[in-house]
Enzyme design. Structure first.
Site, PDB file in Angstrom:
ATOM      1  N   HIS A 199       0.668  -0.990   0.556  1.00 34.38           N
ATOM      2  CA  HIS A 199       0.246  -0.473  -0.224  1.00 34.38           C
ATOM      3  C   HIS A 199       0.938   1.347   0.607  1.00 34.38           C
ATOM      4  CE1 HIS A 199      -2.189  -3.504   1.898  1.00 34.38           C
ATOM      5  NE2 HIS A 199      -3.386  -2.915   1.353  1.00 34.38           N
ATOM      6  N   ASP A 212     -33.610 -18.414  28.630  1.00 34.99           N
ATOM      7  CA  ASP A 212     -32.563 -17.197  28.493  1.00 34.99           C
ATOM      8  C   ASP A 212     -32.993 -17.694  26.204  1.00 34.99           C
ATOM      9  OD1 ASP A 212     -33.008 -15.326  29.379  1.00 34.99           O
ATOM     10  OD2 ASP A 212     -30.803 -15.122  30.482  1.00 34.99           O
ATOM     11  N   ARG A 252     -19.118 -19.463  38.060  1.00 37.58           N
ATOM     12  CA  ARG A 252     -19.178 -18.241  37.646  1.00 37.58           C
ATOM     13  C   ARG A 252     -18.601 -18.246  38.852  1.00 37.58           C
ATOM     14  NH1 ARG A 252     -24.770 -15.151  37.461  1.00 37.58           N
ATOM     15  NH2 ARG A 252     -26.466 -17.832  37.909  1.00 37.58           N
ATOM     16  N   HIS A 305     -21.986 -18.592  31.481  1.00 39.44           N
ATOM     17  CA  HIS A 305     -23.294 -19.231  31.166  1.00 39.44           C
ATOM     18  C   HIS A 305     -23.134 -19.326  29.484  1.00 39.44           C
ATOM     19  CE1 HIS A 305     -24.411 -15.027  33.820  1.00 39.44           C
ATOM     20  NE2 HIS A 305     -26.317 -15.959  33.871  1.00 39.44           N
ATOM     21  N   HIS A 334      -4.259   2.988  -3.329  1.00 41.98           N
ATOM     22  CA  HIS A 334      -4.345   2.331  -2.644  1.00 41.98           C
ATOM     23  C   HIS A 334      -3.589   1.431  -1.718  1.00 41.98           C
ATOM     24  CE1 HIS A 334      -6.458   0.450   2.009  1.00 41.98           C
ATOM     25  NE2 HIS A 334      -6.651  -0.749   0.426  1.00 41.98           N
ATOM     26  N   HIS A 394     -29.018 -17.288  23.920  1.00 45.84           N
ATOM     27  CA  HIS A 394     -28.381 -17.444  25.209  1.00 45.84           C
ATOM     28  C   HIS A 394     -27.613 -18.028  25.457  1.00 45.84           C
ATOM     29  CE1 HIS A 394     -30.072 -13.212  25.136  1.00 45.84           C
ATOM     30  NE2 HIS A 394     -28.938 -12.424  26.337  1.00 45.84           N
ATOM     31  N   GLU A 442     -18.559  -5.386  24.039  1.00 43.08           N
ATOM     32  CA  GLU A 442     -17.617  -6.338  24.056  1.00 43.08           C
ATOM     33  C   GLU A 442     -16.744  -5.529  23.337  1.00 43.08           C
ATOM     34  OE1 GLU A 442     -20.885  -6.807  23.976  1.00 43.08           O
ATOM     35  OE2 GLU A 442     -21.593  -7.301  25.095  1.00 43.08           O
TER      36      GLU A 442
HETATM   37  C1  LIG Z   1     -11.669  -5.674   9.611  1.00 40.54           C
HETATM   38  C2  LIG Z   1     -11.066  -5.070   7.618  1.00 40.54           C
HETATM   39  N1  LIG Z   1     -11.790  -5.413   6.835  1.00 40.54           N
HETATM   40  C3  LIG Z   1     -11.169  -5.072   5.900  1.00 40.54           C
HETATM   41  C4  LIG Z   1      -9.926  -4.650   4.904  1.00 40.54           C
HETATM   42  C5  LIG Z   1      -9.135  -4.661   3.356  1.00 40.54           C
HETATM   43  N2  LIG Z   1      -8.884  -2.816   4.073  1.00 40.54           N
HETATM   44  C6  LIG Z   1      -7.719  -2.702   4.039  1.00 40.54           C
HETATM   45  S1  LIG Z   1      -7.757  -1.257   4.114  1.00 40.54           S
HETATM   46  C7  LIG Z   1      -9.366  -0.741   3.994  1.00 40.54           C
HETATM   47  C8  LIG Z   1      -9.652  -0.038   3.422  1.00 40.54           C
HETATM   48  C9  LIG Z   1      -9.413   1.378   2.595  1.00 40.54           C
HETATM   49  O1  LIG Z   1      -9.774   2.566   3.273  1.00 40.54           O
HETATM   50  P1  LIG Z   1      -9.627   4.001   4.231  1.00 40.54           P
HETATM   51  O2  LIG Z   1      -9.564   3.010   5.298  1.00 40.54           O
HETATM   52  O3  LIG Z   1      -9.666   4.918   3.975  1.00 40.54           O
HETATM   53  O4  LIG Z   1      -7.438   3.528   4.611  1.00 40.54           O
HETATM   54  P2  LIG Z   1      -6.257   4.481   2.972  1.00 40.54           P
HETATM   55  O5  LIG Z   1      -7.265   3.775   1.903  1.00 40.54           O
HETATM   56  O6  LIG Z   1      -7.240   5.870   2.934  1.00 40.54           O
HETATM   57  O7  LIG Z   1      -5.430   3.713   3.027  1.00 40.54           O
HETATM   58  C10 LIG Z   1     -10.220  -2.148   3.682  1.00 40.54           C
HETATM   59  C11 LIG Z   1     -11.257  -2.317   3.761  1.00 40.54           C
HETATM   60  C12 LIG Z   1      -9.064  -4.603   7.028  1.00 40.54           C
HETATM   61  N3  LIG Z   1      -8.105  -4.572   6.357  1.00 40.54           N
HETATM   62  N4  LIG Z   1      -9.658  -4.602   7.893  1.00 40.54           N
END
Ligand SMILES: Cc1ncc(C[n+]2csc(CCOP(=O)(O)OP(=O)(O)O)c2C)c(N)n1
Ligand SMILES: [Mg+2]
Length: 686
Positions: A31, A487, A374, A479, A278, A491, A430
């Site tokens: 990236h 529940d 628990r 639980h 990206h 649950h 959580e």
């Molecule tokens: C939980 C999660 N879902 C999906 C991804 C795959 N992923 C990597 S970067 C990205 C999005 C990129 O957009 P942004 O966060 O704005 O980063 P930028 O390109 O601007 O650096 C995704 C969907 C990930 N790393 N983590």
């Protein structure tokens, strides 16, 4: 490449940019766009802002930097290289070697490189937390900021501000879209964590295109509503504005979000401000054109101008060690005045528990009515927490059900006005709780967090990272089965044991009675390089008479012969976990009436059992006794490796139902009669 045409700052920033571009190009993946855009932030933080000593990246009072958008890993590797951060050895001591040598940047994303695709804690010194799953870094940073507050409140003394570090985070659109960041930001705002600063890269771009596609809220307004201080910087290349915003961040009484506008792949003539930049190399020609735009030699690869190295050496490389040395002098004086506190800090730094931490752990007398695991867990937790001052935690609003509240004198509640409290109220969050636990553990504390077992799903991504980062966190899940009763199926955990056992480096323990719970705590707290999930009942369990049955210390081996077969020669082995161990014991008696000899094995933890030598494992489950029945109120996934092709499994095959627990146990066949019937069936088969 001379300092006459560009200021040294610009040269340093362009070095971060070009190193990042070159590394991605060499790896043919990665990236590049975001490191290119955010290079000024990384430069400014390391060179001017962070109180950080590159020669001791383990200094306890260092400011933390979290790259939550882990995909921009080359940004971090480049600046760790330039700042001269040193690697730590397996003993935790600095080796003197660079954490990120240039050869490793050249090997970005290759096997054994210290520059893996996303930053990995423990792998590369200077990486404070493993990031990549968006949202986790920001959420973890909340735990780090809480830890800073807690350490200060507990250990600082007049004239001894041992802990006053801040936590800086760089995050992206994806981080702020993920729900966990909202939970965490809400918690941080509530707790008024003014030592926390998130710098949000508002670049308007994600993978699929412009953020208009899916993200149109007013982020600044949202964070203001959470109780954050929100600042803006219109251009990431405006170092003065950035500096001013970061300085203003440390003045308030709230956490700060700095919304920074940037252009992804800044300077790339054809790719800047596009989603193409990206997650793919720019391509040779575009790299050339970009370097030209920067005034960089077009053919240079991985170029690091010596004056940039010198610049960092004179900057962070000089002020960092001075800050740390002053702190160490303070610590030495503190140790003279406050030897007990200093000893505790030594334990925290070394990841060691105080001697005699288990001295007050109770043993439970035999009792047919017994108590829920628990409840026994709650009692043991009090006993160990009294002796381990930095054992702290809480629940996601279920403390009365999870029995996680520390009730002894002085335990207190953690809040904005009471930062030395040890009981945390995470709220019904959580996922953020799981991530915050990671941040607490990364800060040397021993956190525990609790919720209903079925909602472990809500925090699983953070648990997975805890396992990956080898963090000693205690999960207290109560639980634990259809034993929940009325529940109903929403649950009642069914697949959750299998799901947690599937996570590498996570130890799952499901104790059968109060004394196994005792041993579960001993085992769990003794483990310092992995998280442990305790899986506990809502309903009462008989406390076994250990003069009749084998000692609960067998839990340490993961599985043990709780009751040998009559005559010592088992026809069949009944293997149970948790509440089902008692079902196995009753089935043993039914079988005895038919003249069938059954051994009962209590198997609270697969993981602990699998760590045992083969001799031990085969003594408990001898290969020649191939008629085995496993009994667990969950699905059978994974059990066949213990019961083998001739074994049987008694458990769940689908979701539970809403009814009293006893009715459900009968309905789903979790009874001694059914276990005995299954044993007879497999004994009758050839
Ligand atoms: C939980 C999660 N879902 C999906 C991804 C795959 N992923 C990597 S970067 C990205 C999005 C990129 O957009 P942004 O966060 O704005 O980063 P930028 O390109 O601007 O650096 C995704 C969907 C990930 N790393 N983590
Ligand atoms: Mg973006």
């Amino acid at each position: 490449m001379s300092t006459t045409s560009a200021s040294i700052e610009r040269l340093a920033i362009d070095t971060i940019r070009t190193l990042s571009m070159d590394a991605v190009e060499a790896a043919k993946s990665g990236h590049p766009g975001t490191p290119m855009a955010l290079a000024p932030v990384a430069y400014l933080l390391y060179q001017d802002i962070l109180r950080y000593d590159p020669s001791r990246p383990d200094w306890p009072n260092r400011d933390r930097f979290v790259l939550s958008c882990g995909h921009a890993s080359m940004l971090l590797y480049s600046v760790l290289h330039l700042a001269g951060v040193r690697q730590l050895g397996p003993d935790g001591q600095p080796t003197g070697e660079l954490a990120v040598p240039l050869e490793h940047i050249r090997q970005f994303r290759q096997l054994h490189s210290r520059c893996p695709g996303h930053p990995e804690y423990r792998h590369t010194a200077g990486v404070e937390v493993t990031t990549g799953p968006l949202g986790q870094g920001v959420a973890t940073s909340v735990g780090m900021a809480i830890a800073a507050r807690w350490l200060a409140a507990r250990y600082n003394r007049p004239d001894f501000p041992l802990f006053d570090y801040k936590v800086y985070v760089l995050c992206s659109d994806g981080d702020l879209m993920e729900g966990v960041s909202g939970e965490a930001a809400s918690l941080a705002g509530h707790l008024r964590l003014s030592n926390l600063c998130w710098i949000y890269d508002d670049n308007g771009i994600t993978i699929e295109g412009h953020t208009d596609l899916a993200f149109s809220e007013d982020v600044a307004a949202r964070f203001r509503a959470y109780g954050w201080n929100v600042l803006r910087v219109e251009d990431v290349n405006d170092l003065a504005a950035l500096r001013q915003a970061i300085a203003a961040a440390s003045l308030g009484e709230r956490p700060t979000l700095i919304v920074v506008r940037s252009v992804i792949a800044w300077g790339a003539p054809n790719k800047q401000n596009t989603h193409d930049a990206h997650g793919a190399p720019l391509g040779e020609e575009e790299v050339r054109l970009t370097k030209r735009a920067y005034g960089w030699p077009e053919d240079a690869r991985f170029a690091v101008p010596p004056e940039v190295v010198e610049h960092f050496r004179q900057g962070i490389g000089t002020r960092g060690p001075a800050l740390r040395e002053r702190w160490e002098t303070m610590l030495a004086a503190y140790a003279g005045r406050y030897p007990q506190e200093a000893k505790e800090l030594g334990g925290i730094a070394a990841g060691k528990l105080p001697p005699d931490w288990d001295a007050e752990i109770p043993t439970f007398p035999a009792d047919a009515k017994g108590l829920a695991s628990r409840a026994s867990s709650g009692k043991v937790l009090q006993a160990v927490a009294k002796r381990i001052p930095w054992l702290l935690g809480g629940s996601a609003d279920l403390a009365p059900s999870n029995n996680t509240l520390l009730q002894f004198e002085g335990a207190g509640h953690f809040g904005p006005q009471t930062p030395a409290g040890r009981n945390f109220h995470f709220g019904i969050r959580e996922h953020a709780m799981g991530a915050a636990a990671n941040g607490l553990a990364l800060s040397g504390l021993r956190p525990y967090v609790g919720t209903f077992f079925v909602f472990s799903d809500y925090m699983r991504p953070a648990m997975r990272l805890a396992a990956l980062m080898e963090l000693p966190i205690l999960y207290i899940f109560t639980h634990d089965s259809i034993g929940v009763g009325e529940d109903g199926p929403t649950h009642q955990p069914v697949e959750h044991l299998a799901a947690l056992r599937a996570i590498p480096n996570l130890v799952v323990i499901r104790p059968a009675d109060a004394n196994e719970t005792v041993e579960a705590y001993r085992a769990a707290l003794g483990l310092t390089d992995r998280p442990v999930a305790l899986v506990l009942t809502r309903q009462n369990l008989p406390t076994l008479d250990r003069s009749v049955y084998a000692s609960a210390e067998g839990l340490r081996q993961g599985a043990y012969i709780l009751r040998e077969a009559e005559g010592g020669k088992p026809d069949v082995i009944l293997i149970g976990t948790g509440s089902e161990v008692h079902v196995c014991l009753a089935a043993r008696e039914l079988l005895a009436k038919d003249g069938l000899a059954a051994r009962v094995v209590s198997m609270p933890s697969w993981e602990l059992f699998d760590m045992q030598p083969q001799d031990y494992r085969e003594a408990v489950l001898p290969p020649r006794v191939d008629r085995r029945v496993a009994v667990e109120a969950g699905i059978d996934q994974g059990w066949h490796r213990y019961i083998g092709p001739r074994g049987a499994f008694v458990g769940m095959t689908g979701f539970g139902a809403s009814a009293p627990a006893g009715v459900l146990m009968k309905h789903f066949g979790l009874t001694a009669e059914n276990v005995a019937a299954q044993a007879r069936r497999i004994l009758a088969a050839d």
